[in-house]
Design an enzyme around this catalytic site. Structure first.
Site, PDB file in Angstrom:
ATOM      1  N   ASP A   1      53.767  40.626  77.210  1.00  0.00           N
ATOM      2  CA  ASP A   1      53.663  41.362  78.463  1.00  0.00           C
ATOM      3  C   ASP A   1      54.303  40.510  79.547  1.00  0.00           C
ATOM      4  O   ASP A   1      54.313  39.286  79.465  1.00  0.00           O
ATOM      5  CB  ASP A   1      52.187  41.666  78.783  1.00  0.00           C
ATOM      6  CG  ASP A   1      52.050  42.781  79.816  1.00  0.00           C
ATOM      7  OD1 ASP A   1      53.071  43.165  80.425  1.00  0.00           O
ATOM      8  OD2 ASP A   1      50.919  43.260  80.021  1.00  0.00           O
TER       9      ASP A   1
ATOM     10  N   ASP B   1      56.967  45.941  85.292  1.00  0.00           N
ATOM     11  CA  ASP B   1      56.604  47.259  85.836  1.00  0.00           C
ATOM     12  C   ASP B   1      55.553  47.086  86.926  1.00  0.00           C
ATOM     13  O   ASP B   1      54.940  46.024  87.038  1.00  0.00           O
ATOM     14  CB  ASP B   1      56.067  48.164  84.715  1.00  0.00           C
ATOM     15  CG  ASP B   1      54.865  47.557  83.993  1.00  0.00           C
ATOM     16  OD1 ASP B   1      54.817  46.322  83.878  1.00  0.00           O
ATOM     17  OD2 ASP B   1      53.971  48.304  83.554  1.00  0.00           O
TER      18      ASP B   1
ATOM     19  N   ALA C   1      48.581  51.042  83.742  1.00  0.00           N
ATOM     20  CA  ALA C   1      47.637  51.090  84.864  1.00  0.00           C
ATOM     21  C   ALA C   1      46.431  51.993  84.627  1.00  0.00           C
ATOM     22  O   ALA C   1      45.971  52.684  85.530  1.00  0.00           O
ATOM     23  CB  ALA C   1      48.365  51.493  86.148  1.00  0.00           C
TER      24      ALA C   1
ATOM     25  N   CYS D   1      25.743  45.157  61.138  1.00  0.00           N
ATOM     26  CA  CYS D   1      27.163  45.095  60.762  1.00  0.00           C
ATOM     27  C   CYS D   1      27.338  44.214  59.511  1.00  0.00           C
ATOM     28  O   CYS D   1      26.718  43.175  59.397  1.00  0.00           O
ATOM     29  CB  CYS D   1      27.922  44.522  61.954  1.00  0.00           C
ATOM     30  SG  CYS D   1      29.569  43.984  61.569  1.00  0.00           S
TER      31      CYS D   1
ATOM     32  N   CYS E   1      29.940  42.490  58.670  1.00  0.00           N
ATOM     33  CA  CYS E   1      31.021  41.500  58.764  1.00  0.00           C
ATOM     34  C   CYS E   1      30.499  40.111  58.401  1.00  0.00           C
ATOM     35  O   CYS E   1      29.301  39.881  58.315  1.00  0.00           O
ATOM     36  CB  CYS E   1      31.675  41.514  60.138  1.00  0.00           C
ATOM     37  SG  CYS E   1      30.916  40.439  61.365  1.00  0.00           S
TER      38      CYS E   1
ATOM     39  N   CYS F   1      27.923  38.635  60.992  1.00  0.00           N
ATOM     40  CA  CYS F   1      26.621  39.300  61.055  1.00  0.00           C
ATOM     41  C   CYS F   1      25.829  39.177  59.763  1.00  0.00           C
ATOM     42  O   CYS F   1      24.602  39.155  59.778  1.00  0.00           O
ATOM     43  CB  CYS F   1      26.810  40.763  61.422  1.00  0.00           C
ATOM     44  SG  CYS F   1      27.605  40.947  63.006  1.00  0.00           S
TER      45      CYS F   1
HETATM   46  N1  GUN Z   1      48.298  45.638  81.023  1.00  0.00           N
HETATM   47  C1  GUN Z   1      47.411  46.598  81.345  1.00  0.00           C
HETATM   48  N2  GUN Z   1      47.997  47.560  82.088  1.00  0.00           N
HETATM   49  C2  GUN Z   1      49.281  47.208  82.233  1.00  0.00           C
HETATM   50  C3  GUN Z   1      50.401  47.814  82.903  1.00  0.00           C
HETATM   51  O1  GUN Z   1      50.309  48.879  83.511  1.00  0.00           O
HETATM   52  N3  GUN Z   1      51.588  47.151  82.796  1.00  0.00           N
HETATM   53  C4  GUN Z   1      51.710  45.964  82.127  1.00  0.00           C
HETATM   54  N4  GUN Z   1      52.906  45.394  82.073  1.00  0.00           N
HETATM   55  N5  GUN Z   1      50.680  45.382  81.509  1.00  0.00           N
HETATM   56  C5  GUN Z   1      49.485  46.006  81.562  1.00  0.00           C
HETATM   57 ZN    ZN Z   2      29.598  41.860  62.585  1.00  0.00          ZN
END
Ligand code: GUN
Ligand code: ZN
Length: 484
Positions: free
Chosen positions: A90, A125, A193, A276, A278, A281
């Site tokens: 990201d 973005d 978003a 659970c 796993c 747990c």
């Molecule tokens: N992580 C959570 N929401 C967003 C987003 O709208 N854009 C980016 N780039 N990362 C995110």
């Molecule tokens: Zn578990």
């Protein structure tokens, strides 16, 4: 590097598919655990052994880290994180939108992500807050689109550039954003978003936004729901057509002493039993874990394992054609999820068109299921039956050739010719004791049949208990039937 998305199976609006990034392939829906190199409680390699095929990390953290920046530029992300699968980075837009930073530009983050060997690159973005006004959302959106285009022009290879769909809470902007992004022909299209909506349980808004965004994207786009990592919402998000999820929740919840399950989260201190199976747990009791020095790590392990398991469960449900059943179960775990589910069922009919016509079963789980895709499809089929002038609709399944065309009745579908008794959805549907909603929906099916065959005369032999209700639905066609 190439990027290609192939849909293999469909249920509701959900898909099981394959996302190919260069020579790596991941199964979708996929969960990409969020990796923070500075606080990584579970090594990515261990995640890979649990079936994780892709992870996501933040390029912004790497670019700012004295410890990691140079090392990663030299050795590459896969080496540094010791993860051979797909790594998405990201841009850190979200951090920048919260903390602000004038020093990072779109061109800088794109070229940094490319240099460290990211498999899926995200531009800078602008995640518009759901509270922002229209003109702000519109302006942010223009900037986001221009940054995606800048990415296409400056990256040596932009096939794996993700193209985020923004637009704030405005559905027309979301749709427009999606159409614009779609025209760029990039494979991965995240919906951005939405974190603030999920944090405040605004699932109803989330449904409208995802629906608007999906309406502008072609079926061949692989859709990432940015920041969605709570397992309780995967079934709903997949049903709406989302394919990729990233989870920081497994680690954030663990930090907070919270225990994730696919039907909600609990404070560890409130649990008496771990049901659970796993590895964490099954080898600890809650009070033991609470006191353990490794509490956060172990809790993160459990949280991630259940999150991975839920993604697998959703994939299996799509393959088996039982996503409606899973969706129903999951969405009853929280009132806001239930409202969102009802909104989803109520409004979105278009996404049903591409799902499989025949499924393993239809298990009626309550009145919401009167609006399931299978019922809608069956009702549209009823418009096309060709029938005799004389028709018998019989609830007791007794009729012969002298009665003309004979139909039995099964709610919530309605009338069906006996030949269809073994075929989907009539044959494979499990219907509990009839309730009002399902019979009324079946009666609507009957109405469609009567309405579309004005030259036929219908005799309806129905169970006395339901007579009034059936009549309420079909009474506009009083001249064409008699109820006996
Ligand atoms: N992580 C959570 N929401 C967003 C987003 O709208 N854009 C980016 N780039 N990362 C995110
Ligand atoms: Zn578990």
């Amino acid at each position: 590097m190439t990027a290609a998305f192939e849909v293999l199976e469909k249920d509701i609006g959900g898909r099981v598919g394959k996302l190919k990034i260069g020579d790596k392939t991941i199964r979708t829906p996929a969960l990409l655990p969020v990796i923070n190199p500075h606080f990584q409680v579970i090594p990515p390699k261990m995640m890979a052994s649990w079936g994780v095929e892709a992870i996501i990390t933040n390029a912004y953290i790497f670019s700012r880290s004295e410890e990691y920046r140079e090392k990663t530029l030299i050795k590459g992300l896969h080496d540094v994180l010791d993860f051979p699968g797909v790594i998405m980075t990201d841009s850190g837009s979200f951090q920048l939108s919260v903390y602000g930073d004038v020093e990072v530009t779109n061109a800088m983050t794109l070229s940094f992500q490319e240099k460290i060997g990211s498999d899926i690159i995200v531009p800078l973005d602008i995640p518009t807050s759901p509270d922002a006004e229209y003109n702000v959302a519109e302006n942010d959106l223009e900037i986001t689109l221009s940054r995606i285009k800048e990415g296409i022009s400056i990256l040596p290879d932009s096939a794996t550039l993700a193209a985020p769909v923004q637009g704030g809470r405005f559905l027309d902007l979301r749709k427009k954003a999606a159409e614009n992004v779609d025209s760029l022909d990039l494979t991965i299209c995240p919906i951005g978003a939405v974190v603030p909506l999920m944090e405040s349980y605004r699932y109803l808004d989330l449904v409208s936004i995802v629906k608007a965004a999906k309406s502008g994207l072609s079926q061949s786009r692989c859709v990432h729901l940015f920041g969605a990592g709570h397992p309780a919402m995967f079934a709903l998000a997949v049903a709406m057509g989302c394919d990729l999820f990233d989870s920081a929740a497994y680690a954030l919840y663990a930090k907070d002493g919270r225990y994730l399950t696919p039907h909600g989260s609990y404070h560890l201190a409130d649990l008496r039993e771990f049901i659970c199976p796993c590895r964490v747990c099954s080898s600890h009791a809650p009070e033991e874990l609470l006191k353990s020095l490794d509490k956060e790590k172990l809790l993160a392990e459990h949280n991630l394992l259940v999150t991975i398991a839920e993604i697998k469960r959703v994939r299996q449900a799509v393959t088996d054609g039982v996503l409606w059943e899973l969706l129903d179960e999951r969405c009853r775990s929280h009132p806001s999820l239930l409202s969102a589910y009802r909104e989803f069922i109520r409004t979105d009919k278009s996404i049903y068109k591409s799902e499989a016509v025949s499924k393993r079963r239809f298990f009626y789980k309550g009145s919401e299921h009167c609006a399931r895709s299978e019922v809608i499809r069956y009702h549209s089929m009823l418009e096309r039956f060709s029938i005799d002038e004389k028709v018998l609709i019989t609830f007791d399944k007794k009729g012969d050739r002298d009665d003309g065309s004979v139909f039995f009745f099964k709610p919530p579908f309605g009338p069906y010719p006996p030949e269809l008794r073994e075929t989907f959805p009539i044959g494979q549907s499990e219907i509990p004791t009839w309730d009002e909603d399902m019979v009324r929906t079946g009666a609507k099916g009957l109405k469609i049949l009567i309405q579309n065959n004005p030259d036929s005369k219908f005799t309806i032999r129905c169970d006395g208990n339901w007579k009034t209700m059936i009549e309420e639905e079909i009474s506009p066609y009083r001249a064409n039937y008699e109820i006996i």
